[in-house]
Design a protein around this motif. Structure first.
Motif, PDB file in Angstrom:
ATOM      1  N   GLU A  25       1.413   6.913  -6.685  1.00  0.00           N
ATOM      2  CA  GLU A  25       0.253   7.766  -6.949  1.00  0.00           C
ATOM      3  C   GLU A  25       0.582   9.249  -6.769  1.00  0.00           C
ATOM      4  O   GLU A  25       0.116  10.099  -7.534  1.00  0.00           O
ATOM      5  CB  GLU A  25      -0.907   7.389  -6.009  1.00  0.00           C
ATOM      6  N   ALA A  63       0.038  11.256   0.946  1.00  0.00           N
ATOM      7  CA  ALA A  63       0.138   9.799   0.926  1.00  0.00           C
ATOM      8  C   ALA A  63      -0.158   9.219   2.309  1.00  0.00           C
ATOM      9  O   ALA A  63      -0.857   8.203   2.441  1.00  0.00           O
ATOM     10  CB  ALA A  63       1.535   9.379   0.465  1.00  0.00           C
ATOM     11  N   ARG A  85       0.836  -1.200   0.000  1.00  0.00           N
ATOM     12  CA  ARG A  85       0.000   0.000   0.000  1.00  0.00           C
ATOM     13  C   ARG A  85       0.878   1.261   0.000  1.00  0.00           C
ATOM     14  O   ARG A  85       0.598   2.234  -0.707  1.00  0.00           O
ATOM     15  CB  ARG A  85      -0.903  -0.013   1.239  1.00  0.00           C
ATOM     16  N   LEU A 121       1.005   4.105  -3.027  1.00  0.00           N
ATOM     17  CA  LEU A 121       0.685   5.522  -2.824  1.00  0.00           C
ATOM     18  C   LEU A 121       1.861   6.422  -3.195  1.00  0.00           C
ATOM     19  O   LEU A 121       1.654   7.543  -3.667  1.00  0.00           O
ATOM     20  CB  LEU A 121       0.248   5.763  -1.376  1.00  0.00           C
TER      21      LEU A 121
END
Length: 682
Positions: A480, A506, A473, A477
């Motif tokens: 992202e 994030a 995860r 992020l």
């Protein structure tokens, strides 16, 4: 007009262990009496260092390596320190960016102004105090005689900035250097300070150097603009000419990065990739080439010189009208969003008051009315903007939304569950559903903790998933928000401001929240970095169906992100409507005043706005708010009723509510006649 200041081929170096930083590299400029020179560029481009070089207030290791600085013909390079002390504060005044760190917290305002007069003019204490009162009145501080005995912490941000201007003007300098004088101020106070500087410049026939990263600030205030990048001047021209026909790609990129009221909200903002170069090891060729969309091979090998007479620029391939129009008309669009029709968060009658205690017995002396009876509903996938001046209760409202503050009374319903009075244990479980994006990401990160553990901390505290899932995860992020995976090994101080804001975002998304409260998320960032962060927020909102509560005093940012806007004044919601309605048909006088104060990067609009007027005065104390309508002491529409009857929020059009007795009269007054409809059309 004679040349007041002449700077020729100025080079300033900062000598450090890692090498020599060429902070200012061959800068030439001039300022005439009664003229304003605007100096713009990103952080680290040499604006402030140029200003500090003029008065020789350089940091440790800083030296003027070469060049000339003349004030009214007198050479300052090579002058003794005793002579420079005489020049500083006497012939040249400086207004620094942060007045609170520039003022002595242990000395009264009157003493700090008088000190300069006693040093430079050998004035007696009584004469210096008399002059201190005169300059406080000159900068329009209310109840100036009383303020002489106040300490800096007793004044608002706007009043502290006025005090800084008063100190700079005490000896009637010939040149005033204002370094980001309005960066930390609300738009209303910013407009007042800029108007004050304009008025003082004309009255005293001073030269003024206005250092800023905001092109909207210089648009209506500067006679000429000088754009700096990586320690050099890359473009300079008369203000109107520069905005009409900017030639350097960096100038145009700064201009194109600014979100504007009335922009197409679905269009991806233009942004400048990367960061300015390391001036200890500047690149070969044009220093902007690595970030320039128009760069060609020659740009990476040959360094362009400034060319032109009235309009100077340093570029091998300058942009023209056709290129600028093509970039502005970019077809890149954000992904489609959907807004739900079921409430995600409901605020009902929300009140927050802070008790004030005084005396040895700590008896209650009153209450600060931070938030007073707010009713507001947020829907899934929506962005609601909360705007208003500092002290109006925006941040307190945001902290209550995420459970960091408990309301004095009222309800906070998240998906129908009242979270207002939950225990700490219950709130810990619920808090994963709503996160806060802080204004200062550096202060919100532990400086001793690497970014990796800082990102993993929320999911580990909440026991979400196993170690592999948590790390997956985290890396997802980082992708992202546009950071390399190697960022997990670095500390917060190793990142730029924009990168730290990406880290903060994030971290907020690690727990997959439904609501993110973004408290001034881009206020401290340069315009180029700001557009990158805003694009990121829009992209991730669509991908994760996030709901945003965006708290900001920057209406251009709010207009770009928000679907609806709530305007707060002194703890109350005074207007609530769609973003388009707030900007096209504002129904509350306060909202109109905020819009008048927004700096627009267009000289014609800024000059037109200057003739309209603005909100006067400062926000009253929330300890004892005015009776009736809290805005009535500053309102041009105020009537006798306004000082007695408190207006309730009422509907004046579909989806448009306002708390004003005279809303219909405000709406009848043609917004177009004030010239501000052009802002919407711009």
């Amino acid at each position: 007009m004679s040349k007041l200041l002449e700077v020729n081929e100025l080079s300033t170096e900062i000598r450090q262990r890692r090498g020599v930083v060429r902070a200012v590299d061959g800068v030439s400029l001039s300022v005439e009496r009664g003229e304003t020179l605007g100096v713009v560029g990103e952080s680290g481009c040499g604006k402030t260092m140029t200003a500090l070089s003029i008065v020789r207030l350089l940091p440790a290791g800083g030296v003027i390596a070469s060049g000339s600085i003349k004030i009214d013909g007198e050479e300052l390079v090579g002058a003794s320190e005793a002579r420079m002390r005489a020049v500083r504060g006497d012939r040249i005044g400086v207004v620094f960016q942060d007045p609170m760190t520039s003022l002595n917290p242990s000395k009264t305002i009157g003493w700090q102004i008088a000190e300069s007069l006693m040093i430079h003019k050998a004035a007696s204490k009584s004469m210096a105090r008399k002059r201190a009162l005169e300059v406080l009145e000159l900068v329009k501080i209310p109840a100036a005689a009383e303020r002489l005995n106040d300490f800096p912490h007793q004044l608002s941000g706007g009043m502290r900035q006025r005090v800084m201007i008063a100190i700079a003007l005490a000896n009637s300098p010939e040149l005033l250097i204002a370094d980001e004088p309005t960066t930390a101020l609300d738009v209303t106070i910013q407009a007042q300070i800029l108007s004050l500087l304009d008025e003082l410049k004309s009255t005293l026939n001073m030269g003024l150097i206005l250092v800023t990263h905001d092109l909207g600030v210089v648009a209506g205030r500067a006679d000429r603009v000088m754009v700096m990048y990586a320690g050099r001047v890359v473009e300079s021209a008369e203000t109107g000419r520069l905005f009409e026909a900017m030639r350097h790609p960096y100038t145009f990129s700064l201009f194109a990065s600014i979100p504007r009221i009335g922009d197409d909200r679905e269009r991806v903002l233009t942004s400048i990739p990367g960061l300015p170069p390391d001036l200890a090891h500047p690149p070969k060729g044009c220093r902007f080439a690595e970030r320039c969309r128009f760069a060609q091979d020659r740009c990476h090998s040959e360094d362009p010189a400034l060319v032109g007479e009235e309009h100077r620029y340093a570029c091998w391939f300058p942009v023209n009208h056709e290129i600028r129009s093509a970039v502005v008309a970019s077809k890149d669009r954000h992904a489609a969003r959907s807004i739900g029709d079921v409430p995600l968060l409901e605020l009902k009658g929300l009140v927050k008051e802070y008790d004030i205690f005084a005396g040895a017995l700590r008896r209650k002396a009153g209450s600060v009315h931070a938030v007073s009876g707010i009713d507001l509903t947020l829907y899934e996938g929506e962005t609601i903007g909360i705007v208003g001046e500092s002290g109006c209760g925006k941040s307190t409202l945001g902290r209550m939304m995420v459970g960091l503050e408990r309301p004095t009374s009222g309800q906070i319903l998240y998906k129908g569950v009242d979270i207002a009075m939950r225990s700490s244990g219950e709130m810990r479980k619920l808090r994963r559903n709503f996160q806060l994006m802080f204004q200062d990401p550096y202060a919100s990160l532990d400086p001793r903790m690497r970014i990796g553990p800082a990102l993993l901390e929320p999911v580990r505290v909440q026991h979400v998933g196993g170690s592999r899932d948590q790390e997956a995860r985290m890396y997802q992020l980082l992708d992202e928000v546009g950071l390399r995976h190697s960022a997990v090994e670095r500390y917060p101080h190793e990142f730029s401001g924009g990168q730290r804001q990406r880290v903060g975002f994030a971290r907020a998304l690690m727990l997959e929240p439904g609501l993110v409260v973004a408290d001034e998320p881009v206020s401290a960032l340069d315009v180029s970095i700001r557009s990158q962060v805003l694009n990121m927020m829009r992209r991730l909102q669509a991908r994760y169906r996030l709901t945003y509560a965006l708290i900001s005093h920057d209406l251009s940012v709010v207009s770009y992100l928000a679907d609806r806007i709530g305007v707060m004044y002194l703890g109350e919601l005074v207007e609530l409507a769609t973003a388009s309605d707030v900007f096209s048909t504002p129904a509350h006088p306060y909202t109109r005043g905020l819009l008048r104060s927004v700096p627009i990067p267009d000289p014609a609009i800024e000059r037109e706005k200057a003739r309209i007027g603005q909100i006067v005065g400062e926000l009253p104390s929330p300890l004892s708010p005015p009776s009736g309508c809290r805005f009535h002491p500053r309102c041009p529409y105020a009537s006798d009723r306004c000082s007695v009857d408190h207006p309730e929020l009422r509907i004046v059009a579909t989806g448009h509510s306002v708390a004003c007795h005279n809303a219909e009269q405000v709406l009848e007054d043609a917004w177009e006649l004030e010239g501000l409809a052009r802002i919407i059309d711009h």
